[in-house]
Write an enzyme that holds these catalytic residues in place. Structure first.
Site, PDB file in Angstrom:
ATOM      1  N   ARG A  88      25.982  44.890  60.125  1.00 29.05           N
ATOM      2  CA  ARG A  88      25.282  44.274  58.990  1.00 29.05           C
ATOM      3  C   ARG A  88      26.266  43.461  58.166  1.00 29.05           C
ATOM      4  O   ARG A  88      27.472  43.526  58.365  1.00 29.05           O
ATOM      5  CB  ARG A  88      24.646  45.351  58.091  1.00 29.05           C
ATOM      6  CG  ARG A  88      25.653  46.315  57.497  1.00 29.05           C
ATOM      7  CD  ARG A  88      25.139  47.047  56.275  1.00 29.05           C
ATOM      8  NE  ARG A  88      26.035  48.119  55.858  1.00 29.05           N
ATOM      9  CZ  ARG A  88      27.160  47.952  55.170  1.00 29.05           C
ATOM     10  NH1 ARG A  88      27.555  46.741  54.814  1.00 29.05           N
ATOM     11  NH2 ARG A  88      27.909  48.987  54.836  1.00 29.05           N
ATOM     12  N   GLY A  89      25.736  42.706  57.214  1.00 29.05           N
ATOM     13  CA  GLY A  89      26.598  42.032  56.262  1.00 29.05           C
ATOM     14  C   GLY A  89      27.082  43.010  55.205  1.00 29.05           C
ATOM     15  O   GLY A  89      26.672  44.169  55.157  1.00 29.05           O
ATOM     16  N   HIS A  95      26.275  56.597  52.410  1.00 29.48           N
ATOM     17  CA  HIS A  95      24.924  57.145  52.502  1.00 29.48           C
ATOM     18  C   HIS A  95      25.034  58.661  52.508  1.00 29.48           C
ATOM     19  O   HIS A  95      25.970  59.218  53.109  1.00 29.48           O
ATOM     20  CB  HIS A  95      24.217  56.700  53.781  1.00 29.48           C
ATOM     21  CG  HIS A  95      24.042  55.221  53.899  1.00 29.48           C
ATOM     22  ND1 HIS A  95      23.464  54.466  52.907  1.00 29.48           N
ATOM     23  CD2 HIS A  95      24.360  54.364  54.894  1.00 29.48           C
ATOM     24  CE1 HIS A  95      23.431  53.197  53.298  1.00 29.48           C
ATOM     25  NE2 HIS A  95      23.981  53.114  54.488  1.00 29.48           N
ATOM     26  N   ALA A 160      22.580  49.589  46.876  1.00 32.24           N
ATOM     27  CA  ALA A 160      23.365  48.693  47.740  1.00 32.24           C
ATOM     28  C   ALA A 160      22.466  48.094  48.812  1.00 32.24           C
ATOM     29  O   ALA A 160      21.465  48.705  49.215  1.00 32.24           O
ATOM     30  CB  ALA A 160      24.513  49.468  48.383  1.00 32.24           C
ATOM     31  N   GLY A 162      22.531  45.557  52.567  1.00 33.40           N
ATOM     32  CA  GLY A 162      23.228  44.845  53.625  1.00 33.40           C
ATOM     33  C   GLY A 162      22.279  44.687  54.792  1.00 33.40           C
ATOM     34  O   GLY A 162      21.632  45.655  55.209  1.00 33.40           O
ATOM     35  N   PHE A 174      18.382  48.620  52.489  1.00 32.36           N
ATOM     36  CA  PHE A 174      18.861  49.019  51.163  1.00 32.36           C
ATOM     37  C   PHE A 174      19.086  50.524  51.102  1.00 32.36           C
ATOM     38  O   PHE A 174      18.524  51.299  51.877  1.00 32.36           O
ATOM     39  CB  PHE A 174      17.881  48.595  50.063  1.00 32.36           C
ATOM     40  CG  PHE A 174      16.538  49.270  50.109  1.00 32.36           C
ATOM     41  CD1 PHE A 174      16.354  50.542  49.571  1.00 32.36           C
ATOM     42  CD2 PHE A 174      15.426  48.640  50.686  1.00 32.36           C
ATOM     43  CE1 PHE A 174      15.122  51.178  49.607  1.00 32.36           C
ATOM     44  CE2 PHE A 174      14.190  49.263  50.731  1.00 32.36           C
ATOM     45  CZ  PHE A 174      14.039  50.536  50.192  1.00 32.36           C
ATOM     46  N   CYS A 191      31.229  48.646  48.150  1.00 26.90           N
ATOM     47  CA  CYS A 191      30.898  47.251  48.443  1.00 26.90           C
ATOM     48  C   CYS A 191      32.097  46.321  48.262  1.00 26.90           C
ATOM     49  O   CYS A 191      31.937  45.100  48.144  1.00 26.90           O
ATOM     50  CB  CYS A 191      29.723  46.768  47.594  1.00 26.90           C
ATOM     51  SG  CYS A 191      28.244  47.793  47.799  1.00 26.90           S
TER      52      CYS A 191
END
Length: 234
Positions: A88-89, A95, A160, A162, A174, A191
């Site tokens: 992902r970006g 998490h 957050a 991505g 998210f 981040c």
């Protein structure tokens, strides 16, 4: 265009297992799109939305800086956490229990073909949901995600984001902190942004625990309204 979205709540699930499942759903949509173009078919592409809660895990986006993880392998084990570099970006995030993670796996050609708009919609879903709890959440210029007290020394991130997109198909999404042990964020530069705090909905409301199902219901309501989509259980 198929504007229906299948909703699945995976409960508590290992990060890698969930990532693999996302990839399967993602590939199925892409394969349908390829078939449509090669064979001049007119098959509907499916759209999915996954809710999940992960055991402790740190993930680093494809453009992230590994130095933003402040633990070595032994320390990760001590914390009962895992680590993955993923596609992902964004940079690094955490998490864990008490966090609501949402993974929309959508064919954006069913809705609109604009990744910037897609990210803003995801942020807006969170902003509108938090407003129902009396919180004024905002975007922070140049920083994807959702924040409180933007532009002040007390700015703190509550959600957050991505994503990955290919052929207008999305995955990842998210992570909204609802009842999270914020101490786990001390082990990263969240981040990749230094000097800013992280918060959780229960902390902001001054309660021990927020009902996660209520939060999910609110998120889905705003998701359906913004995307003008019909939501169905898988």
């Amino acid at each position: 265009m198929n504007k229906t979205i299948q909703i699945q709540d995976l409960g508590v699930k290992d990060y890698k297992e969930t990532w693999d499942y996302q990839e399967l759903l993602f590939k199925a949509i892409v394969d349908t799109k390829v078939k449509n173009r090669r064979e001049d078919a007119n098959l509907d592409t499916k759209n999915h939305f996954l809710f999940v809660e992960h055991p402790h895990v740190y993930t680093l986006g494809k453009s992230g800086d590994f130095s933003n993880l402040l633990l070595n392998e032994a320390q990760l084990k001590e914390k009962g956490a895992t680590f993955y570099k993923i596609n992902r970006g964004g940079d690094i995030t955490y998490h864990g229990p008490g966090q609501i993670v949402g993974y929309p796996i959508l064919d954006l050609e069913n809705f609109f073909t604009d990744i910037h708009k897609y990210l803003r919609f995801l942020e807006e879903i969170i902003i509108l949901t938090l407003a129902e709890y009396g919180l004024k959440a905002e975007r922070s210029p140049g920083e994807t995600g959702v924040w409180l007290d933007v532009g002040t020394p007390f700015a703190r991130k509550i959600c957050a984001m991505g994503v990955r997109a290919s052929r207008w198909v999305t995955m990842h999404g998210f992570a909204l902190n609802v009842n999270v042990n914020l101490g786990y964020f001390d082990n990263i530069v969240p981040c990749g942004i230094k000097g800013k705090a992280v918060t959780s909905l229960n902390v902001e409301l001054g309660v021990d625990e927020v009902n996660k199902q209520d939060v999910k219901d609110k998120l889905l309501n705003h998701f359906s309204n913004l995307f003008k989509a019909a939501l169905y259980p898988f």
